[in-house]
Design a protein around this motif. Sequence first.
Motif, short mmCIF file in Angstrom:
data_model
loop_
_atom_site.label_atom_id
_atom_site.label_comp_id
_atom_site.label_asym_id
_atom_site.label_seq_id
_atom_site.Cartn_x
_atom_site.Cartn_y
_atom_site.Cartn_z
N CYS A 1 -16.72 -0.64 -12.42
CA CYS A 1 -16.67 -2.09 -12.22
C CYS A 1 -16.86 -2.33 -10.72
CB CYS A 1 -15.32 -2.65 -12.68
SG CYS A 1 -15.13 -4.40 -12.31
N TYR B 1 -13.32 -9.16 -14.46
CA TYR B 1 -14.73 -9.36 -14.11
C TYR B 1 -15.63 -8.70 -15.16
CZ TYR B 1 -13.34 -11.44 -9.76
OH TYR B 1 -12.81 -12.28 -8.84
N ASN C 1 -14.01 -1.36 -7.99
CA ASN C 1 -14.38 0.04 -8.11
C ASN C 1 -13.59 0.84 -9.14
OD1 ASN C 1 -16.42 1.74 -7.22
ND2 ASN C 1 -15.03 2.86 -5.84
N TRP C 2 -12.93 0.16 -10.06
CA TRP C 2 -12.28 0.92 -11.13
C TRP C 2 -13.37 1.63 -11.95
CZ3 TRP C 2 -7.46 -1.46 -13.93
CH2 TRP C 2 -6.46 -1.72 -12.98
N HIS D 1 -8.74 -4.86 -15.22
CA HIS D 1 -8.04 -5.12 -13.96
C HIS D 1 -7.91 -6.61 -13.72
CE1 HIS D 1 -8.05 -5.08 -9.30
NE2 HIS D 1 -6.82 -5.02 -9.77
N GLU D 2 -9.03 -7.28 -13.44
CA GLU D 2 -8.94 -8.71 -13.19
C GLU D 2 -9.97 -9.51 -13.95
OE1 GLU D 2 -8.80 -9.40 -8.95
OE2 GLU D 2 -6.73 -8.74 -8.84
N CYS E 1 -13.14 -6.70 -17.48
CA CYS E 1 -12.48 -5.54 -16.87
C CYS E 1 -10.97 -5.69 -17.03
CB CYS E 1 -12.87 -5.47 -15.40
SG CYS E 1 -12.02 -4.15 -14.50
S1 FES Z 1 -11.97 -6.55 -11.82
FE1 FES Z 1 -11.11 -5.24 -10.36
S2 FES Z 1 -12.04 -3.36 -10.82
FE2 FES Z 1 -12.83 -4.66 -12.28
#
Ligand code: FES
Length: 540
Positions: free
Chosen positions: A73, A58, A77-78, A55-56, A53
């Motif tokens: 995700c 995952y 919740n993105w 974002h971070e 992801c």
């Molecule tokens: S890791 Fe934070 S939304 Fe996917």
Amino acid sequence: MPDERLTSGVAEWTRAVDVDRLQPSRPIAVKLRGKHVALFLHQGEILACNNRCPHEGYPLVEGALDADCVLTCHWHNWKFDLKTGATLYGGDNLRIYPVKMEDGAVWLDIRDPPAAERAERALEHLELALAEFDTARIARELARLDAAGAEPELALLRVIQGTHARLRDGMTHAYAAAEAWLRLRDTLAGEAPRLACAVEALVYIAFDTLREKNYPFTAESTAWNAGDFAAAIESQDEDGAAALLNGALAQGLHFADLEPALAEAALAHYNDFGHTLIYLMHVRRLIEQLGTEVEKPLLLAWLRSLIFATREDLLPDFRLYADALAAWPAGARSGGLPPGADAFEGQSVRHVLDATVAAAGSAPLEVYFALMEASARHLLRFDERHALRTDNGIADNVGWLDFTHALTFGHALRQQCARQPRLWPQGLLQLALFVGRNSKYLDPNMAAQAKIREWAVSDETAFHERAIAAIVDHGVGLPIFPAHWLKTWSAVRDEVAAGLPAGARSAMLAAVNRLLAVRFKQRHALRTAHQALGFVGRED
Ligand code: FES
């Protein structure tokens, strides 16, 4: 087996998995040439994206894909449009990969876009991150920019061009600190500290321009004339002064050509705590660092800060400045013993101005050293209770930065007067005002020499390493405070490198050592409430 390569036209296809391994409810993750890819079967179509992801990091293979092809995700919740990679909720976009089916297998084109394209995308996304003051994303986009082979200077250049008209009051410490952060970055080897410095350079600008609209500068252009420029500043005519700057640049003049007039304007009055001279030094360095493309936005922002600067020499406390300047002897210097810091330390504005005028026969640099040593002693002797009080009047809102500015102003002054010695009288007298204004906030029971011993720097190399570590990992919320750690420390380090007498050197190093141990009180809720009640209670 996956990871088998095939070239087809312009695309380069890599075999990922057999088609029959994919089922609608069972996305799978594969690793292809070091890339983590998630594969989905959606309404008969195979789709592939980065499994990490944006974002971070995952795994998106654990996410949920709905009937509209929106991938969620679960970690924060993105949501992404899996067909385009667009982020529907969240920040950074999702990398998707072209897919084809051939010979019963799924093939992916996992080549990275050209570096220039990736850099441009990182710059575009950085703009969004800055607009949202999303510091984590600012760091990611700068890391992506770096991975694409571009320097953060490119980002800073774009950011200055895009934000200079959003600084309603003109240039702030944010641009000045950006220069200092990138200069510090240049001295570091570690990847993370270097990125941290680049992030700090932009975060402060984002902070100062957050939610600000555009306050456009005039596009008018007038032939450059230094006298007209000074007159426009004097009458606080931003449009007139900006038109002259526009004209100068259109004529092919550059910062170096204009600097004498700009410095003269910055020192024409004691204004705004010396900021305009400090900023001018950083404007010069930013232009050296980023090139002439930033000349115009920086000069306009700097000009606006000078137009709006408070004329402190009109305030009752500092009206003596004009008399002191008029009393400065013209012509050749008469020599004589230079003053020491004792002549200035702890003295009133009147006394420090008189002592400075009395020292006009000495070499300016000698007077400068004494005033800088006095400024450093003052920082060491600052009675911190003034910074912590909650019951004081507005006039006594004083803190550590009132003391650091004497040192950073002094440093900018020395740099400027090395090029334009004629400005020493104004500069020294304004430095004297810093010394005098801060005298009333000293702890009378604190002796400067004892404080110098207490905060002495015995091993300068080790001290600078410790200072850098503390500044880079500052942990302070409001960017103005770490910026002043950085600017004061770098001013002192540069002063030491330029040469200082032993007394000034030990006092200034001890002062910055003391400063780096300060726990700033960043906000004053109780004091502000107290002052508001007192003020409103006296309103008619
Ligand atoms: S890791 Fe934070 S939304 Fe996917």
